[in-house]
Design a protein around this motif. Structure first.
Motif, PDB file in Angstrom:
ATOM      1  N   LEU A  88       1.458   6.279  -7.128  1.00  0.00           N
ATOM      2  CA  LEU A  88       0.354   7.140  -7.549  1.00  0.00           C
ATOM      3  C   LEU A  88       0.700   8.614  -7.395  1.00  0.00           C
ATOM      4  N   LEU A 100       2.427   1.574  -3.427  1.00  0.00           N
ATOM      5  CA  LEU A 100       1.390   1.959  -4.385  1.00  0.00           C
ATOM      6  C   LEU A 100       1.046   3.443  -4.254  1.00  0.00           C
ATOM      7  N   LYS A 101       0.908   3.922  -3.043  1.00  0.00           N
ATOM      8  CA  LYS A 101       0.603   5.346  -2.826  1.00  0.00           C
ATOM      9  C   LYS A 101       1.731   6.233  -3.355  1.00  0.00           C
ATOM     10  N   GLU A 158       0.840  -1.210   0.000  1.00  0.00           N
ATOM     11  CA  GLU A 158       0.000   0.000   0.000  1.00  0.00           C
ATOM     12  C   GLU A 158       0.872   1.256   0.000  1.00  0.00           C
ATOM     13  N   LEU A 160      -6.846  -0.505  -3.358  1.00  0.00           N
ATOM     14  CA  LEU A 160      -6.495   0.595  -2.455  1.00  0.00           C
ATOM     15  C   LEU A 160      -7.754   1.126  -1.776  1.00  0.00           C
ATOM     16  N   GLY A 211      -5.599   1.398  -8.029  1.00  0.00           N
ATOM     17  CA  GLY A 211      -4.871   0.739  -6.950  1.00  0.00           C
ATOM     18  C   GLY A 211      -5.225  -0.725  -6.808  1.00  0.00           C
TER      19      GLY A 211
END
Length: 146
Positions: free
Chosen positions: A24, A20-21, A17, A110, A91
């Motif tokens: 992004l 991934l954040k 996570e 996500l 996500g």
């Protein structure tokens, strides 16, 4: 292909996570720079040409490259863990899981608190089903890289 138990996949959520954040955020930052450069191109075109601060444009392109490299690094890190990135914008990630003699995908998006869904490779996200007891049984199922 590496497969995960449900517990292993759940324990990796904070790590993936975070990656991934960051991916992004890097994508969003790159898109903002790209929008500025596109707007400059439009202004040049509409005015029939204009004086441009070339140094500023070069710096903006370099900044965009840095953001894109950060995105590639974060996605590469997720991939190296064995997690599949299905859709960066939403996500959506999949964790391969060996269910009986078939590899299926534990599905997480996500914003979800935990992994609660799975689907076959063929059915994809639209075929998501709730995780059931079959997934909770194999706490240590010997699912290791092949």
């Amino acid at each position: 292909m590496k497969t995960f138990t449900l517990d292993e996949a759940q324990s990796l959520l904070p790590v993936v996570e975070s990656l991934l954040k960051r991916a992004l955020a890097g994508k969003q930052d790159a898109e903002q720079v790209e929008e500025k450069l596109s707007e400059l191109s439009r202004r040049i075109y509409l005015s029939g040409g204009m004086k441009v601060d070339v140094g500023s444009v070069v710096r903006q392109r370099a900044e965009m490259d840095v953001h894109l490299e950060r995105v590639r690094e974060m996605l590469s890190e997720i991939d190296s863990i064995g997690v599949q990135i299905k859709d960066l914008d939403s996500g959506l990630l999949d964790f391969p899981f060996k269910l009986e003699d078939e590899v299926v995908l534990l599905c997480w998006r996500l914003g979800e608190q935990s992994i609660e869904h799975w689907h076959t490779v063929e059915s994809g996200f639209k075929g998501r089903k709730p995780v059931d007891d079959r997934f909770r049984r194999g706490k240590t199922s010997g699912n290791r890289p092949n």
